[in-house]
Design a protein around this motif. Structure first.
Motif, PDB file in Angstrom:
ATOM      1  N   LEU A  87      28.322  41.531  61.751  1.00  0.00           N
ATOM      2  CA  LEU A  87      29.132  40.812  60.768  1.00  0.00           C
ATOM      3  C   LEU A  87      28.314  40.449  59.528  1.00  0.00           C
ATOM      4  CD1 LEU A  87      31.296  38.470  63.000  1.00  0.00           C
ATOM      5  CD2 LEU A  87      32.131  40.208  61.426  1.00  0.00           C
ATOM      6  N   ILE A  88      27.081  40.010  59.753  1.00  0.00           N
ATOM      7  CA  ILE A  88      26.243  39.632  58.609  1.00  0.00           C
ATOM      8  C   ILE A  88      25.986  40.840  57.720  1.00  0.00           C
ATOM      9  CG2 ILE A  88      23.940  38.849  57.912  1.00  0.00           C
ATOM     10  CD1 ILE A  88      23.891  37.198  60.489  1.00  0.00           C
ATOM     11  N   GLY A 113      29.377  42.262  56.320  1.00  0.00           N
ATOM     12  CA  GLY A 113      29.994  41.247  55.469  1.00  0.00           C
ATOM     13  C   GLY A 113      29.245  41.086  54.159  1.00  0.00           C
ATOM     14  N   THR A 114      27.918  40.984  54.250  1.00  0.00           N
ATOM     15  CA  THR A 114      27.126  40.822  53.030  1.00  0.00           C
ATOM     16  C   THR A 114      27.228  42.068  52.153  1.00  0.00           C
ATOM     17  OG1 THR A 114      25.603  39.614  54.443  1.00  0.00           O
ATOM     18  CG2 THR A 114      24.888  40.041  52.201  1.00  0.00           C
ATOM     19  N   LEU A 137      30.431  41.994  50.398  1.00  0.00           N
ATOM     20  CA  LEU A 137      30.402  40.976  49.344  1.00  0.00           C
ATOM     21  C   LEU A 137      29.692  41.513  48.095  1.00  0.00           C
ATOM     22  CD1 LEU A 137      31.169  37.935  49.032  1.00  0.00           C
ATOM     23  CD2 LEU A 137      28.763  37.446  49.487  1.00  0.00           C
ATOM     24  N   ILE A 181      43.645  40.935  37.458  1.00  0.00           N
ATOM     25  CA  ILE A 181      43.088  40.873  38.812  1.00  0.00           C
ATOM     26  C   ILE A 181      43.989  40.022  39.710  1.00  0.00           C
ATOM     27  CG2 ILE A 181      41.169  39.964  40.184  1.00  0.00           C
ATOM     28  CD1 ILE A 181      39.325  40.813  37.901  1.00  0.00           C
ATOM     29  N   LYS A 182      44.457  38.924  39.122  1.00  0.00           N
ATOM     30  CA  LYS A 182      45.314  38.021  39.885  1.00  0.00           C
ATOM     31  C   LYS A 182      46.602  38.741  40.305  1.00  0.00           C
ATOM     32  CE  LYS A 182      46.968  34.218  37.971  1.00  0.00           C
ATOM     33  NZ  LYS A 182      46.852  33.100  37.021  1.00  0.00           N
ATOM     34  N   ARG A 232      46.074  41.326  43.091  1.00  0.00           N
ATOM     35  CA  ARG A 232      45.190  40.858  44.164  1.00  0.00           C
ATOM     36  C   ARG A 232      45.512  41.448  45.541  1.00  0.00           C
ATOM     37  NH1 ARG A 232      48.588  37.156  42.879  1.00  0.00           N
ATOM     38  NH2 ARG A 232      49.896  36.156  44.444  1.00  0.00           N
ATOM     39  N   LEU A 277      42.487  36.876  59.531  1.00  0.00           N
ATOM     40  CA  LEU A 277      41.994  35.784  58.688  1.00  0.00           C
ATOM     41  C   LEU A 277      42.338  36.028  57.221  1.00  0.00           C
ATOM     42  CD1 LEU A 277      40.096  33.278  59.315  1.00  0.00           C
ATOM     43  CD2 LEU A 277      38.304  34.632  58.249  1.00  0.00           C
ATOM     44  N   VAL A 278      42.153  37.271  56.797  1.00  0.00           N
ATOM     45  CA  VAL A 278      42.397  37.588  55.394  1.00  0.00           C
ATOM     46  C   VAL A 278      43.894  37.560  55.074  1.00  0.00           C
ATOM     47  CG1 VAL A 278      42.223  39.388  53.645  1.00  0.00           C
ATOM     48  CG2 VAL A 278      40.285  38.908  55.134  1.00  0.00           C
ATOM     49  N   ASN A 311      45.912  34.329  54.638  1.00  0.00           N
ATOM     50  CA  ASN A 311      45.786  33.593  53.386  1.00  0.00           C
ATOM     51  C   ASN A 311      46.384  34.321  52.199  1.00  0.00           C
ATOM     52  OD1 ASN A 311      44.086  30.996  53.639  1.00  0.00           O
ATOM     53  ND2 ASN A 311      43.280  32.454  55.116  1.00  0.00           N
ATOM     54  N   ASP A 338      50.086  35.514  51.045  1.00  0.00           N
ATOM     55  CA  ASP A 338      51.517  35.617  51.350  1.00  0.00           C
ATOM     56  C   ASP A 338      52.140  36.901  50.828  1.00  0.00           C
ATOM     57  OD1 ASP A 338      51.262  34.967  48.734  1.00  0.00           O
ATOM     58  OD2 ASP A 338      52.000  32.897  48.970  1.00  0.00           O
ATOM     59  N   GLN A 339      51.445  37.577  49.912  1.00  0.00           N
ATOM     60  CA  GLN A 339      52.010  38.795  49.335  1.00  0.00           C
ATOM     61  C   GLN A 339      52.214  39.898  50.372  1.00  0.00           C
ATOM     62  OE1 GLN A 339      51.637  40.200  45.605  1.00  0.00           O
ATOM     63  NE2 GLN A 339      52.556  38.214  45.222  1.00  0.00           N
TER      64      GLN A 339
END
Lengths: 287, 224
Positions: B22-23, B26-27, B30, B141-142, B145, B213-214, B217, B219-220
């Motif tokens: 995961l580290i 994930g990193t 990111l 971007i918004k 998203r 998890l993603v 968060n 709702d789209q």
């Protein structure tokens, strides 16, 4: 709306950082008074020493005594020596005598010691279509395989096992080619799996075969006992002259550790319980 | 059953492996996102000389084989290579570098696709409403998203599932650089098929948890 996206990112970041904080609590490294060496070393080794489980016992004993961390990279002997030449491995544990001699002669290694041996085996399907079962002459056996066009899988990956196989073909004066000669280019475990699936013969080291046999193998030993099938393992400390960053002291300590006293005793005892015999015979063991 | 026995027995070690997976991935995701999001937005919105060429390179690199990415990074950071004295080979850091190299083009390419289409109109619209260029970028971007999050998840999936690069540069060192995929390879090589499958299932379960998890968060993604 923008809040939502940043909240997701924030959440992920928090999860990640919590995980990484946890990860920082390292596995405990014990301490003891012994000659000081570098705090870690990279050992490049042939897969058989790792896959058989020997290193799982040998490495912690060394780490405990010298308080140094050994990073084991299990690859073929050829790749291991290549890593030594690039300066990416500090110590090697390999089984490819001719290539090892050349490695030393070219000045890549500083110290080399004999560690242990076992034997190579020719294994194949129980039905034994080539009829070589029970032969003790490896050269004659491979010749017969070629004559009868029986499926044989070669590692073909410059490993110790592969170079042994090539030397037998050479002695048999056969250039293996044709649809019966299958070059897998993979490790010993993968090659054994392939041999099981397609009912082929292959050359394997004893340790990998025995540890594999317990789990998934329908293969049988067909040829063993030829002195040509002798399989010696050597340990090499890579020379620090070409790459000053080589952790030579630790590498030398490791080479000495496994070729003497406690290391040899561990090798001697290894595998007896699980396989009924030791997988490797130490060269320098005194009870 | 035998396999449960093994899992319980090696619980600690498996947890270490999962954590490192995961580290690292994930990193890497990111870092890739930090590079790919601005890059993809600019390529998606702006017309400039060489844009098509860059786009073609990005899409080519989306097919970069993991083992090739690993080999390139290996040779650069080998003690005999140009950055050898950094001593990064066989550490989690270099695994992150290799996966970042692998994932950045993927996220970039997908972000371009997410933005290039209809979002150009939003960009022009934002500008005409008096937004400055930065604000206009953020508006786009918004608005995009949902697709962007999907791009990032695709990148993460690629990193989390690949084995070629981390095997080569990390070396599959026990307790240090062993991740889920490299342990699966090792267990398979040793004939421990049940353990290989078990580790594979763990990988999939974690992947499921991350995507839950993603999506939770955002709702789209829900249809209502």
């Amino acid at each position: 709306m923008n809040n939502k996206l940043s909240r997701v990112i924030l959440l992920l970041l928090i999860v990640l950082s919590v995980i990484s904080i946890n990860a920082c609590t390292k596995n405990p490294s014990p301490s003891k008074e012994t000659p000081a060496v570098e705090e870690s070393l990279v050992l490049a080794t042939t897969t058989s020493t790792q896959d058989s489980g020997l290193l799982d016992i040998l490495i912690p004993a060394f780490e405990k005594e010298y308080n140094t961390e050994v990073k084991v990279i299990a690859v073929g002997s050829g790749q291991a020596m290549e890593m030594g030449k690039k300066g990416d491995a500090d110590a090697l544990l390999v089984h490819s005598p001719a290539a090892e001699d050349q490695f030393m002669a070219e000045g890549w290694g500083k110290v080399r010691k004999d560690v242990m041996y076992n034997q190579f085996l020719i294994v194949g399907p129980k039905a034994d279509p080539a009829g070589i079962s029970g032969m003790t002459d490896a050269v004659a056996a491979l010749k017969k395989l070629a004559d009868t066009n029986s499926k044989f899988i070669s590692r073909a990956d410059k490993s110790g096992t592969h170079s042994k196989e090539l030397s037998i073909w050479k002695a048999a004066e056969v250039t293996p080619a044709g649809s019966w000669y299958i070059e897998s280019g993979q490790g010993m475990g993968d090659t054994l799996m392939m041999a099981i699936e397609i009912n082929a013969y292959t050359l394997t080291d004893e340790a990998t075969f025995l540890s594999f046999k317990n789990k998934a193998s329908s293969l049988h030993v067909v040829v063993q006992g030829d002195k040509l099938l002798f399989n010696p393992y050597g340990a090499i400390a890579v020379s620090p002259e070409k790459y000053p960053n080589i952790r030579f002291k630790a590498a030398e300590a490791f080479v000495n550790f496994i070729s003497e006293g406690e290391g040899q005793a561990i090798i001697h005892a290894f595998g007896k319980k699980k396989y009924g015999k030791n997988l490797f015979t130490p060269v320098n063991y005194r009870p | 059953m035998d396999i449960w026995h093994s899992i319980v027995e090696y619980k600690e070690e498996i947890l270490t492996i999962v954590r490192l997976s995961l580290i690292v991935s994930g990193t890497a995701t990111l870092f890739s996102t930090l590079i790919a999001l601005p890059l993809g937005t600019i390529i998606g919105l702006k017309d400039f000389l060489g844009r098509r060429l860059i786009l073609r390179i990005v899409y080519t690199l989306m097919a970069l084989p993991p083992v090739l990415a690993g080999l390139i990074v290996y040779l650069i950071f080998s003690r005999s290579g140009p950055l050898g004295n950094l001593e990064l080979l066989f550490t989690p850091t270099i695994m992150i570098i290799a996966q970042t190299l692998l994932v950045t083009p993927i996220i970039t390419g997908l972000v371009v696709a997410a933005i290039a289409g209809k979002e150009g109109i939003i960009y022009d619209h934002a500008l005409s409403l008096g937004a400055n260029q930065m604000q206009a970028y953020f508006t786009v971007i918004k608005e995009a998203r949902t697709n962007i999050i999907a791009s990032i998840m695709t990148g993460f999936g690629r990193a989390f599932a690949e084995v070629g690069a981390v095997m080569l540069v990390g070396g599959n060192i026990r307790y240090t650089t062993r991740v889920l995929t490299t342990s699966i390879v090792m267990e398979t090589r040793q004939g421990n098929f049940a353990m290989g499958i078990a580790l594979g299932l763990i990988l999939l379960i974690i992947s499921f948890a991350v995507s839950t998890l993603v999506l939770m968060n955002n709702d789209q993604f829900s249809k209502t």
